[in-house]
Design an enzyme around this catalytic site. Structure first.
Site, mmCIF file in Angstrom:
data_model
loop_
_atom_site.group_PDB
_atom_site.id
_atom_site.type_symbol
_atom_site.label_atom_id
_atom_site.label_comp_id
_atom_site.label_asym_id
_atom_site.label_seq_id
_atom_site.Cartn_x
_atom_site.Cartn_y
_atom_site.Cartn_z
ATOM 1 N N SER A 17 -81.652 12.575 60.936
ATOM 2 C CA SER A 17 -81.375 13.999 60.740
ATOM 3 C C SER A 17 -80.880 14.198 59.308
ATOM 4 O O SER A 17 -81.570 13.811 58.369
ATOM 5 C CB SER A 17 -80.362 14.495 61.779
ATOM 6 O OG SER A 17 -80.171 15.882 61.681
ATOM 7 N N HIS A 76 -85.161 15.553 62.043
ATOM 8 C CA HIS A 76 -84.803 16.958 62.237
ATOM 9 C C HIS A 76 -85.042 17.750 60.959
ATOM 10 O O HIS A 76 -84.360 17.546 59.961
ATOM 11 C CB HIS A 76 -83.330 17.088 62.622
ATOM 12 C CG HIS A 76 -82.983 16.486 63.941
ATOM 13 N ND1 HIS A 76 -81.699 16.138 64.284
ATOM 14 C CD2 HIS A 76 -83.749 16.168 65.020
ATOM 15 C CE1 HIS A 76 -81.684 15.635 65.508
ATOM 16 N NE2 HIS A 76 -82.911 15.633 65.969
ATOM 17 N N ASP A 94 -77.844 13.166 68.784
ATOM 18 C CA ASP A 94 -79.209 13.033 69.286
ATOM 19 C C ASP A 94 -79.714 11.612 69.070
ATOM 20 O O ASP A 94 -79.643 11.077 67.966
ATOM 21 C CB ASP A 94 -80.123 14.036 68.566
ATOM 22 C CG ASP A 94 -81.511 14.115 69.183
ATOM 23 O OD1 ASP A 94 -81.658 13.759 70.369
ATOM 24 O OD2 ASP A 94 -82.445 14.539 68.481
#
EC number: 3.1.1.61
Length: 375
Positions: free
Chosen positions: A182, A208, A304
């Site tokens: 991310s 992400h 995540d």
């Protein structure tokens, strides 16, 4: 005497923000958004790079929000100079145009912590909270301790010559590499991917970022690497040397093992999911074939991928996590490490080699356990 969380936060000095944007409307909008979070304090505004430079010389700031497209010196050029002269956390503001997406990916590669999309349809409370959180998290970081420019573009014919041996070859042994990242992931992936075998196990990545950015990022990586880099396509067999990025199409990307090897498939987004595509969804889809999988979780905000990596580790996968020292945001790898999901915690410059060696070791094991017919 009892004190709640908000009272405690009020005693923590607010992070100082400098807004740099040539649009007065955007500056006013962003100032209003950031003023809603007591952890942040807008201490200055600048309409161009020269004003920003002069302000930084005279006043301390913990983070800068920087427009990519400005008259005179562009935000991208200013970012490059800033990272050389005085590295500090920068969050870019970008439009969703093709040009804006390409520049945003370049900015993330050159040291920007994050990139926020400019609003297109008015004020949104959820968007406001997301922006505040991302600016605050950026202010709490330091520029990644990576050597900028390592992932320079190769001559155009070099990747093509190296790809020839891998083109069209199925991955019959079933080995697979999965990566989740991310915030800070662009520069982290550019450090990891060049060290993988260009003719080795296919790689599937969830990074992400907005969909247009992912398309620009995949094209950038495809120019840089000998591997074949592209966005995932449903039902297409994964080949040796493939590097596949989950697209931002409002659906999650999973992997599934078929007779002819691994494929990607898309599944509907769960409204409860914080991210789409989700690292957890990708990781969990490979649990049934975990012993064939090596998996890495890189820098990023949140958690995540942590639960998915834990399930993979418990089922026999080899797992790697980026360490705190080289993470731009030690969030996702921290949670995974805390759960016991990370078997090998390494600095970013060692993860690519470790992933490559883990697949080589798997191949050697497979050769030793394969029965040889009697002559």
């Amino acid at each position: 005497m009892h004190s709640d969380t908000n009272e405690h936060q009020s005693h923590v000095p607010a992070k100082k923000v400098l807004i740099v944007d040539d649009s007065r409307v955007i500056r006013m909008w962003l100032r209003t958004v950031l003023a809603s979070d007591r952890r942040l304090e807008v201490v200055g505004e600048a309409s161009d790079a020269v004003e920003a430079r002069d302000y930084i010389r005279a006043n301390p700031a913990d983070v800068i929000t920087l427009d990519i497209e400005m008259p005179g010196m562009s935000g991208l050029e200013f970012l490059t100079r800033l990272m050389r002269a005085r590295p500090m956390p920068v969050v870019m503001l970008s439009s969703l145009t093709s040009k804006g997406s390409d520049a945003a990916v370049q900015a993330l590669s050159r040291g920007a912590i994050d990139c926020i999309l400019k609003p297109t349809d008015g004020y949104d409370l959820d968007l406001s909270r997301d922006i505040c959180e991302r600016v605050y998290q950026a202010a709490c970081t330091r520029p990644a301790s990576l050597k900028r420019g390592e992932a320079t573009e190769k001559p155009a014919d070099a990747p093509m010559m190296q790809r020839a041996s891998a083109l069209g070859q199925p991955c019959r042994r079933g080995s697979l590499i999965l990566i989740g990242a991310s915030t800070g992931g662009v520069s982290a992936l550019e450090a990891v991917l060049p060290k993988l075998d260009p003719d080795g196990a296919p790689v599937v990545i969830v990074q992400h970022m907005p969909g247009n950015f992912l398309e620009s990022f995949s094209q950038r990586l495809d120019r840089q690497l000998p591997q074949n880099v592209k966005l995932a396509e449903e039902g297409v067999p994964l080949r040796r040397g493939d590097v596949i990025l989950a697209p931002g199409i409002g659906k999650h990307t999973e992997v599934v093992r078929r007779m002819d090897g691994w494929q990607c498939r898309f599944v509907a987004n769960d409204p409860a999911a914080l991210h789409c595509p989700s690292v957890d969804t990708l990781f969990l889809s490979a649990v049934s074939e975990a012993k064939k999988v090596s998996v890495a979780i890189l820098t990023g905000l949140g958690k995540d991928g942590a639960q998915g990596m834990l399930k993979l580790a418990e089922a026999g996968a080899t797992t790697f996590g980026q360490d705190e020292e080289t993470s731009v945001v030690y969030g996702m790898p921290r949670v995974a490490f805390g759960l016991g999901a990370v078997q090998h915690q390494l600095p970013i410059h060692k993860i690519g080699e470790a992933l490559r060696e883990s697949k080589n070791a798997s191949a050697r094991t497979a050769r030793r356990t394969t029965k040889v017919p009697l002559q």
